[in-house]
Scaffold this motif. Structure first.
Motif, PDB file in Angstrom:
ATOM      1  N   SER A 295       0.855  -1.191   0.000  1.00  0.00           N
ATOM      2  CA  SER A 295       0.000   0.000   0.000  1.00  0.00           C
ATOM      3  C   SER A 295       0.897   1.249   0.000  1.00  0.00           C
ATOM      4  CB  SER A 295      -0.890  -0.011   1.241  1.00  0.00           C
ATOM      5  OG  SER A 295      -1.735   1.117   1.250  1.00  0.00           O
ATOM      6  N   PRO A 296       0.551   2.249  -0.818  1.00  0.00           N
ATOM      7  CA  PRO A 296      -0.570   2.308  -1.769  1.00  0.00           C
ATOM      8  C   PRO A 296      -0.407   1.326  -2.925  1.00  0.00           C
ATOM      9  CG  PRO A 296       0.873   4.176  -2.071  1.00  0.00           C
ATOM     10  CD  PRO A 296       1.378   3.474  -0.859  1.00  0.00           C
ATOM     11  N   MET A 297      -1.478   1.097  -3.637  1.00  0.00           N
ATOM     12  CA  MET A 297      -1.523   0.041  -4.646  1.00  0.00           C
ATOM     13  C   MET A 297      -0.474   0.221  -5.739  1.00  0.00           C
ATOM     14  SD  MET A 297      -4.783  -1.290  -6.892  1.00  0.00           S
ATOM     15  CE  MET A 297      -4.754   0.116  -7.998  1.00  0.00           C
ATOM     16  N   LEU A 298      -0.168   1.480  -6.108  1.00  0.00           N
ATOM     17  CA  LEU A 298       0.770   1.729  -7.193  1.00  0.00           C
ATOM     18  C   LEU A 298       2.157   1.171  -6.898  1.00  0.00           C
ATOM     19  CD1 LEU A 298       1.015   3.108  -9.963  1.00  0.00           C
ATOM     20  CD2 LEU A 298       1.718   5.196  -8.778  1.00  0.00           C
ATOM     21  N   GLU A 303       7.597  -2.381  -6.821  1.00  0.00           N
ATOM     22  CA  GLU A 303       8.330  -2.813  -5.635  1.00  0.00           C
ATOM     23  C   GLU A 303       7.913  -4.184  -5.116  1.00  0.00           C
ATOM     24  OE1 GLU A 303       8.204   0.220  -2.629  1.00  0.00           O
ATOM     25  OE2 GLU A 303       8.616   1.841  -4.057  1.00  0.00           O
ATOM     26  N   ASN A 304       6.797  -4.698  -5.552  1.00  0.00           N
ATOM     27  CA  ASN A 304       6.337  -6.018  -5.124  1.00  0.00           C
ATOM     28  C   ASN A 304       6.845  -7.069  -6.115  1.00  0.00           C
ATOM     29  OD1 ASN A 304       4.968  -8.353  -4.422  1.00  0.00           O
ATOM     30  ND2 ASN A 304       3.010  -7.335  -4.082  1.00  0.00           N
TER      31      ASN A 304
END
Length: 396
Positions: A295-298, A303-304
């Motif tokens: 979070s935030p979704m962007l 980064e995920n």
């Protein structure tokens, strides 16, 4: 009466050689001026077809050197050698350590940074030399690329080989290669910083890695496109609505190939190839549970590791689907043989690249296979540019 007559005869005879000399001199002068008029324009008519071929070969050769730099950079990243040189000097570092004392001093500098303290605290001097030489070779190759752009550019400029538009183009390319070198050091610095709040292994910023790779790909595409435009004569194709659609389709497909290759930088920067080593599903699911965990979704898209790998999969599948559609659409049109060959090669390499990507994932990213997969992305990008060069409009 005889004396004036003799004087006239003598003066007439004396003047004849002078008149002949004058007429001969005028003839020589006119001949010399006509020869000069014929020779000078030919000598001054540069740039011409011959000089365009020379410049085109130079730019294609430079793009080949950029390929070498990208491949070497990939090997450096995969072997975790990129942080072995902890400072940057334009000239001083061109000579690697020679004596045992110099090697010890270099090794001691490396030991002060997070990668050694967290990952490589048991590393020996001989192991350090191996990763040092890998990074050193990558940096030296980068300097070679810079010289290959700048020195010939100066020579060709002074010889008048460039048109006005080409001058702006080569200046932009030389500026981009300089920026690329500085960006490389900026990227390395991000991996040398202490990050007490982070529990991750020391690595360079994936954002800076993507910027470094993206600028290299942009330099490669611009050099290859300009070189092919000078070497391959534009083919006169009959204007039609279908041909215009094919050109737009090809440009969109080329952009998708570029975007997919660029997304690979985020996969490499986050080691995202090691999180879900199954295909076509990700851990028995089409959409993994942690796809949007951040979070935030962007943030997830950059980064995920799960999201980054998922995006790369989707982009890869979309790219091969677009190339297949482009090939099938092109079969409806009457195209020159060279254009058909470029489209066929693009299709074949696209499917080979998908096979390499899946194999790299299933085998847990072995270095030789991962390097081949990265090289395949450059081959695919090369063929996409070739297709665009064959389909371009004839300049009016």
């Amino acid at each position: 009466m005889s004396l004036p007559f003799l004087r006239a005869v003598v003066s007439r005879q004396c003047c004849r050689p002078t008149l002949k000399g004058l007429s001969l001199q005028r003839l020589l002068q006119s001949g010399r001026s006509s020869v000069t008029a014929q020779v000078l324009p030919a000598a001054a008519s540069v740039p011409n077809a011959a000089t365009n071929r020379i410049v085109g070969r130079w730019l294609v050769g430079c793009s080949g050197l950029v390929v070498g730099a990208v491949v070497l950079g990939g090997v450096t990243r995969l072997t975790e050698s990129g942080l072995s040189m902890v400072d940057w000097h334009l000239v001083k570092e061109m000579k690697p350590p020679q004596t045992d004392a110099e090697w010890e001093a270099e090794f001691q500098k490396y030991q002060q940074y997070p990668e050694f303290k967290i990952l490589n605290h048991n590393m020996t001097l001989s192991e350090f030399k191996a990763i040092f030489y890998m990074e050193w070779g990558h940096r030296m190759w980068g300097r070679l690329v810079g010289l290959a752009y700048i020195l010939p550019m100066v020579y060709f400029w002074r010889r008048g080989y460039f048109t006005r538009s080409m001058k702006g183009c080569v200046l932009g390319l030389s500026g981009l290669v300089t920026f690329q070198g500085l960006l490389g050091w900026y990227m390395v610095k991000s991996g040398l910083e202490d990050k007490p709040e982070s529990y991750d292994v020391p690595r360079v910023s994936q954002y800076r890695l993507a910027a470094h790779l993206g600028s290299a790909l942009l330099l490669y595409c611009a050099s290859l496109w300009t070189g092919l435009s000078l070497l391959l004569p534009a083919q006169k194709l009959p204007d039609s609505r279908h041909l215009s659609m094919l050109r737009r389709f090809a440009r969109g497909t080329g952009g998708l190939v570029f975007l997919t290759a660029l997304s690979g930088a985020f996969v490499a920067g986050l080691d995202a190839g090691l999180v879900y080593n199954s295909f076509p599903k990700m851990a028995d699911r089409w959409i993994p549970d942690d796809l949007l965990a951040f979070s935030p979704m962007l943030r997830n898209f950059f980064e995920n590791p799960t999201t980054v790998q998922f995006d790369h999969r989707v982009l890869g599948i979309a790219t091969v689907a677009a190339i297949t559609g482009l090939y099938l659409f092109s079969r409806k049109l009457l195209l020159p043989r060279r254009a058909k060959m470029a489209l066929s090669c693009l299709l074949a390499v696209a499917y080979a690249q998908v096979g390499l990507g899946i194999s790299t994932l299933l085998l847990y990213v072995p270095t030789p296979l991962a390097v081949t997969h990265q090289s395949g992305s450059l081959a695919l990008l090369t063929l996409a540019i070739w297709v665009l060069a064959e389909l371009r409009k004839v300049a009016k």
